[in-house]
Design a protein around this motif. Structure first.
Motif, mmCIF file in Angstrom:
data_model
loop_
_atom_site.group_PDB
_atom_site.id
_atom_site.type_symbol
_atom_site.label_atom_id
_atom_site.label_comp_id
_atom_site.label_asym_id
_atom_site.label_seq_id
_atom_site.Cartn_x
_atom_site.Cartn_y
_atom_site.Cartn_z
ATOM 1 N N TRP A 1 0.866 -1.178 0.000
ATOM 2 C CA TRP A 1 0.000 0.000 0.000
ATOM 3 C C TRP A 1 0.902 1.228 0.000
ATOM 4 C CZ3 TRP A 1 -3.619 1.385 4.713
ATOM 5 C CH2 TRP A 1 -4.276 2.590 4.441
ATOM 6 N N ASP B 1 -5.003 0.006 -2.503
ATOM 7 C CA ASP B 1 -4.012 0.229 -3.562
ATOM 8 C C ASP B 1 -3.715 -1.080 -4.278
ATOM 9 O OD1 ASP B 1 -2.024 1.190 -5.200
ATOM 10 O OD2 ASP B 1 -0.560 1.505 -3.610
ATOM 11 N N SER C 1 -3.573 -5.560 3.439
ATOM 12 C CA SER C 1 -2.770 -4.469 2.884
ATOM 13 C C SER C 1 -1.709 -4.043 3.897
ATOM 14 C CB SER C 1 -3.648 -3.273 2.520
ATOM 15 O OG SER C 1 -4.526 -3.595 1.455
#
Length: 238
Positions: free
Chosen positions: A122, A153, A192
């Motif tokens: 991320w 992301d 993440s």
């Protein structure tokens, strides 16, 4: 057999190869048994020559070459198929991902739920141009609303995942942008992890609005269809 395979897809990245290889080796030597698999997507510069010469300095290095240019997702998949490690770490070949984050992902795995099969980087502080940041932010927002993949992301190139799980996933061009949704579709969890991000210092970006934003939005329909058509069930042996 290595415990970890680091897969790096490249296209016209000759100036980034040796610095990135050095950082990967520095991050992982003495930490785990590993191999590095570079997949050259038919570069037009001397990327392949630099890679072959680098084998003398980096015995962990293996080099694959596409006979026709096929894109990043195909390069990643071919690297994973050739890998010998049970776990895969991926990095973009442009040097913007920091190999020092790979040990961080490995450490996160040791304390995570066993159901987590993908640890996704991320990029909290993006070091890209305004155009790339805008297109990525817009596409991430649309993707998150449509796929509900709970991943801030998906486009970050640094990831850690189980090889066997990746090979279960449906393959299509640009699939590397949808790994969290595809892994969740297969019944596993995704976590993440904040990672470092660096500006590109050598070479030229291969992506812009035309081949990142609009193509990505078009792919969303196909991924959404795959998710809706998915069926999973536990299996008992009698």
């Amino acid at each position: 057999m290595p415990e970890l395979s680091v897969v790096v897809p490249v296209h016209n990245e000759r100036d980034n190869i040796l610095p990135l290889l050095g950082e990967i080796a520095a991050a992982l030597r003495g930490l785990t048994d590993f191999e590095i698999i570079y997949v050259d997507d038919l570069s037009r510069d001397d990327t392949l020559a630099v890679l072959n010469a680098a084998k003398q300095q980096f015995p962990e290095l293996r080099v694959l070459r596409h006979v026709s240019q096929s894109g990043q997702s195909t390069a990643v998949r071919n690297g994973v198929k050739a890998a010998r490690g049970a776990w895969i770490a991926t990095l973009d070949g442009d040097g913007q991902n920091d190999p020092a984050d790979i040990p961080k992902l490995l450490q996160t795995r040791t304390v995570a739920d066993p159901a987590v099969k993908l640890f996704a980087g991320w990029r909290v502080n993006r070091r890209d141009s305004a155009v790339k940041r805008f297109s990525s932010k817009f596409a991430n927002g649309v993707r998150s609303r449509l796929l509900h993949d709970a991943t801030p992301d998906t486009g970050c190139g640094i990831k850690l995942f189980e090889r066997a799980v990746f090979l279960e996933l449906p393959y299509f061009d640009h699939m590397h942008r949808y790994l969290p949704a595809l892994v969740q579709r297969a019944g596993y969890q995704v976590q993440s992890v904040p990672v470092n991000h660096r500006p590109r210092t050598q070479g030229q970006s291969k992506y812009g609005i035309g081949n990142r934003l609009w193509v990505g939005i078009n792919d969303l329909r196909g991924v959404g269809w795959l998710i809706k058509r998915s069926k999973r069930t536990a299996v008992e042996e009698l």
